[in-house]
Write a protein that holds these residues in place. Structure first.
Motif, PDB file in Angstrom:
ATOM      1  N   HIS A  62       0.814  -1.208   0.000  1.00 43.07           N
ATOM      2  CA  HIS A  62       0.000   0.000   0.000  1.00 43.07           C
ATOM      3  C   HIS A  62       0.851   1.264   0.000  1.00 43.07           C
ATOM      4  O   HIS A  62       1.370   1.685   1.030  1.00 43.07           O
ATOM      5  CB  HIS A  62      -0.972   0.032   1.186  1.00 43.07           C
ATOM      6  CG  HIS A  62      -2.015   1.088   1.022  1.00 43.07           C
ATOM      7  ND1 HIS A  62      -3.280   0.814   0.547  1.00 43.07           N
ATOM      8  CD2 HIS A  62      -1.971   2.422   1.212  1.00 43.07           C
ATOM      9  CE1 HIS A  62      -3.967   1.940   0.481  1.00 43.07           C
ATOM     10  NE2 HIS A  62      -3.192   2.939   0.872  1.00 43.07           N
ATOM     11  N   HIS A  76       1.520   5.259  -2.330  1.00 43.63           N
ATOM     12  CA  HIS A  76       1.034   6.239  -3.310  1.00 43.63           C
ATOM     13  C   HIS A  76       2.235   6.878  -4.001  1.00 43.63           C
ATOM     14  O   HIS A  76       2.265   8.075  -4.210  1.00 43.63           O
ATOM     15  CB  HIS A  76       0.199   7.317  -2.614  1.00 43.63           C
ATOM     16  CG  HIS A  76      -1.042   6.787  -1.958  1.00 43.63           C
ATOM     17  ND1 HIS A  76      -2.219   6.618  -2.639  1.00 43.63           N
ATOM     18  CD2 HIS A  76      -1.285   6.375  -0.691  1.00 43.63           C
ATOM     19  CE1 HIS A  76      -3.144   6.129  -1.813  1.00 43.63           C
ATOM     20  NE2 HIS A  76      -2.600   5.978  -0.628  1.00 43.63           N
ATOM     21  N   CYS A  82      -6.194   3.403  -2.924  1.00 40.22           N
ATOM     22  CA  CYS A  82      -7.261   4.267  -2.378  1.00 40.22           C
ATOM     23  C   CYS A  82      -8.113   4.897  -3.480  1.00 40.22           C
ATOM     24  O   CYS A  82      -8.607   6.017  -3.330  1.00 40.22           O
ATOM     25  CB  CYS A  82      -6.678   5.362  -1.492  1.00 40.22           C
ATOM     26  SG  CYS A  82      -5.761   4.738  -0.091  1.00 40.22           S
ATOM     27  N   TYR A 100     -13.347   8.695   0.201  1.00 34.04           N
ATOM     28  CA  TYR A 100     -13.222   9.925  -0.593  1.00 34.04           C
ATOM     29  C   TYR A 100     -14.414  10.153  -1.512  1.00 34.04           C
ATOM     30  O   TYR A 100     -14.524  11.199  -2.139  1.00 34.04           O
ATOM     31  CB  TYR A 100     -11.929   9.891  -1.427  1.00 34.04           C
ATOM     32  CG  TYR A 100     -10.682   9.716  -0.595  1.00 34.04           C
ATOM     33  CD1 TYR A 100     -10.475  10.495   0.544  1.00 34.04           C
ATOM     34  CD2 TYR A 100      -9.705   8.786  -0.934  1.00 34.04           C
ATOM     35  CE1 TYR A 100      -9.338  10.337   1.324  1.00 34.04           C
ATOM     36  CE2 TYR A 100      -8.572   8.628  -0.159  1.00 34.04           C
ATOM     37  CZ  TYR A 100      -8.391   9.400   0.969  1.00 34.04           C
ATOM     38  OH  TYR A 100      -7.271   9.240   1.743  1.00 34.04           O
ATOM     39  N   HIS A 113      -9.904   1.146   0.613  1.00 31.12           N
ATOM     40  CA  HIS A 113      -9.891   2.089   1.737  1.00 31.12           C
ATOM     41  C   HIS A 113     -11.377   2.293   2.030  1.00 31.12           C
ATOM     42  O   HIS A 113     -12.082   2.920   1.256  1.00 31.12           O
ATOM     43  CB  HIS A 113      -9.168   3.356   1.281  1.00 31.12           C
ATOM     44  CG  HIS A 113      -9.283   4.534   2.192  1.00 31.12           C
ATOM     45  ND1 HIS A 113      -8.358   5.543   2.195  1.00 31.12           N
ATOM     46  CD2 HIS A 113     -10.202   4.883   3.109  1.00 31.12           C
ATOM     47  CE1 HIS A 113      -8.710   6.459   3.084  1.00 31.12           C
ATOM     48  NE2 HIS A 113      -9.827   6.080   3.643  1.00 31.12           N
ATOM     49  N   HIS A 165      -4.779  -0.189   4.944  1.00 32.86           N
ATOM     50  CA  HIS A 165      -4.409   0.485   6.203  1.00 32.86           C
ATOM     51  C   HIS A 165      -5.482   0.293   7.280  1.00 32.86           C
ATOM     52  O   HIS A 165      -6.135   1.232   7.724  1.00 32.86           O
ATOM     53  CB  HIS A 165      -4.055   1.962   5.999  1.00 32.86           C
ATOM     54  CG  HIS A 165      -4.861   2.714   4.968  1.00 32.86           C
ATOM     55  ND1 HIS A 165      -6.203   2.898   5.087  1.00 32.86           N
ATOM     56  CD2 HIS A 165      -4.498   3.332   3.818  1.00 32.86           C
ATOM     57  CE1 HIS A 165      -6.641   3.592   4.050  1.00 32.86           C
ATOM     58  NE2 HIS A 165      -5.625   3.871   3.264  1.00 32.86           N
TER      59      HIS A 165
HETATM   60 ZN   LIG Z   1      -6.106   5.244   1.850  1.00 37.99          ZN
END
Ligand SMILES: [Zn+2]
Length: 452
Positions: free
Chosen positions: A60, A62, A86, A161, A187, A217
């Protein structure tokens, strides 16, 4: 003569979960030989007193093509990063892979295609509170399929999100992932304090689609006294045979972009987060503790910065990572030098220091397995995760006595301070970290999944 001999180290066998004193030879991009007697090589490393493990796979992150966090990852012993998490990824993965292949990269990169950006955006949904209709879902599935054909290792979701996302969107995309035998990292939504429905809905998706779900996470999602119940839900789902794994970093305090739904005033209120629980991680307000005035000022003038939210207790990290279905991860991100969250430089050394050396919650062999062969198996990285002739030359050499994370939160120290106790890291047979320093190499490849 082989290119590199790593002599006198203790080799971690991730299949047998045993350690053996062996000499390892790298040649070209591969592991060439394991020997009972010391080897000759163009480069010879004396690894006496050190463990020689397969390179760590960070499921995981980014990083998505940015160099500095990749350097920090290499120094942590990470040789593969999985990006596009995510729900956030580049739209054109083929173009992304081509660019990365042309310039080379410090570590290997596998990529997920993101449900939030690009897919939802590409079908015209810019409002995170809006749900997709049937036609838009069909379009997203078609685009995701194209990305899977181009080598995406799975489809990622960042439901937190996109609060308006309908579960039908997730189900349709997860069905596609299942068809291609690829994984779905999620996520989960953070609805309100104490919520576990967000986990329940993902377990349901696994049940309905057969897709392998990876809950991202996990501690960041279910800390604050929820972890025990959340883990029990995963236990029960797995007992019923559902394909679910989780990953977690070594921290309970998470960071994300300030302009997301997460940091909306309403959500902060709903979660009862206090202002002084938040610290700015990037930009001109880096290291400042939040207050109401700064909050509204930043919403207007600095919405793109990252903010860390402090919550949970450390014990929850250990409860999570002892589970045999949990893998360590970093949630690292493309910050500038001196900025960010300590997870970008400290995650994996902290994992070994805490879980193995100090708390003795995992054996060294088990801990290494969870950071190497387990993720390699789940993501289908067939030539990674173990040290055998013919496997990729990705290795991490570390000292269990010395391994130590030095990174700290931006109001207390340096979030990107490099760790101690990892003198050598090899990516594709090349030495990318020597004496703990990154060597400015670009031997990392892209990992494009092939259709089966
Ligand atoms: Zn995330």
């Amino acid at each position: 003569m082989i290119s590199t001999a790593i002599n006198h180290g203790i080799v971690v066998d991730t299949h047998e979960k045993k350690c053996r004193k062996l000499h390892v030879g790298l040649d070209g991009s591969k592991i060439a030989v394991l020997s009972e007697t010391p080897l000759q090589g163009e480069k010879v490393i004396d690894a006496s007193g050190f463990y020689v493990a397969p390179g760590f796979i960070d499921v995981h992150g980014h990083i998505d093509g940015s160099l500095y966090p990749a350097e920090l990852s290499a120094c942590q012993g990470v040789t593969v990063t999985v990006g596009g998490n995510c729900g956030l990824s580049p739209a054109d993965l083929d173009a992304f892979f081509c660019t990365q292949e042309e310039r080379g990269f410090p570590i290997h990169q596998a990529m997920l295609i993101g449900h939030g950006t690009p897919l939802r955006q590409a079908v015209g949904i810019t409002d995170p509170y809006q749900k997709a209709d049937k036609r838009q879902i069909a379009q997203m599935v078609a685009m995701a399929e194209e990305a899977l054909r181009q080598g995406a290792c799975g489809i990622s979701f960042g439901l937190d999100y996109v609060p308006g996302c309908d579960i039908e969107e997730v189900i349709a995309l997860a069905r596609l992932a299942a068809k291609y035998h690829r994984i779905c990292p999620v996520h989960t939504r953070l609805l309100t304090e104490g919520d576990l429905y967000s986990l329940f809905e993902i377990i349901k998706v696994a049940e309905q689609t057969g897709a392998h779900m990876l809950i991202s996470h996990f501690v960041y999602q279910y800390c604050e006294g929820l972890i025990e119940r959340a883990l029990r839900m995963v236990d029960r789902a797995r007992d019923r045979g559902l394909p679910i794994h989780i990953d977690s970093g070594m921290y309970t305090n998470w960071a994300t972009f300030f302009d997301t739904a997460t940091f909306e005033y309403q959500n902060i209120q709903a979660n009862h987060w206090k202002w002084d629980q938040m610290v700015v991680a990037t930009g001109q307000y880096k290291g400042q503790v939040m207050n109401e005035e700064l909050f509204f000022h930043m919403k207007k003038y600095a919405p793109h910065e990252s903010v860390i939210c402090f919550e949970g207790n450390e014990q929850e990290v250990y409860e999570c990572l002892v589970k045999d279905y949990a893998m360590p991860s970093s949630d690292t991100c493309g910050y500038e030098k001196g900025e960010g969250h300590p997870q970008i430089a400290g995650s994996f050394p902290r994992y070994l220091r805490k879980m193995v050396r100090e708390k003795k919650l995992l054996s060294l062999e088990e801990a290494v397995y969870k950071a190497t062969l387990l993720p390699a198996t789940l993501f289908g990285f067939e030539e990674k995760g173990c040290i055998e002739p013919g496997m990729d030359g990705d290795l991490t050499v570390f000292s269990l006595e010395e391994i130590c994370d030095k990174a700290d939160y931006p109001h207390r120290g340096e979030p990107d301070a490099k760790p101690l106790g990892i003198p050598y890291v090899f990516v594709d047979g090349k030495c990318v970290v020597e004496k703990g320093e990154y060597q400015n190499t670009r031997s990392g490849k892209t990992i494009r999944k092939q259709e089966k």
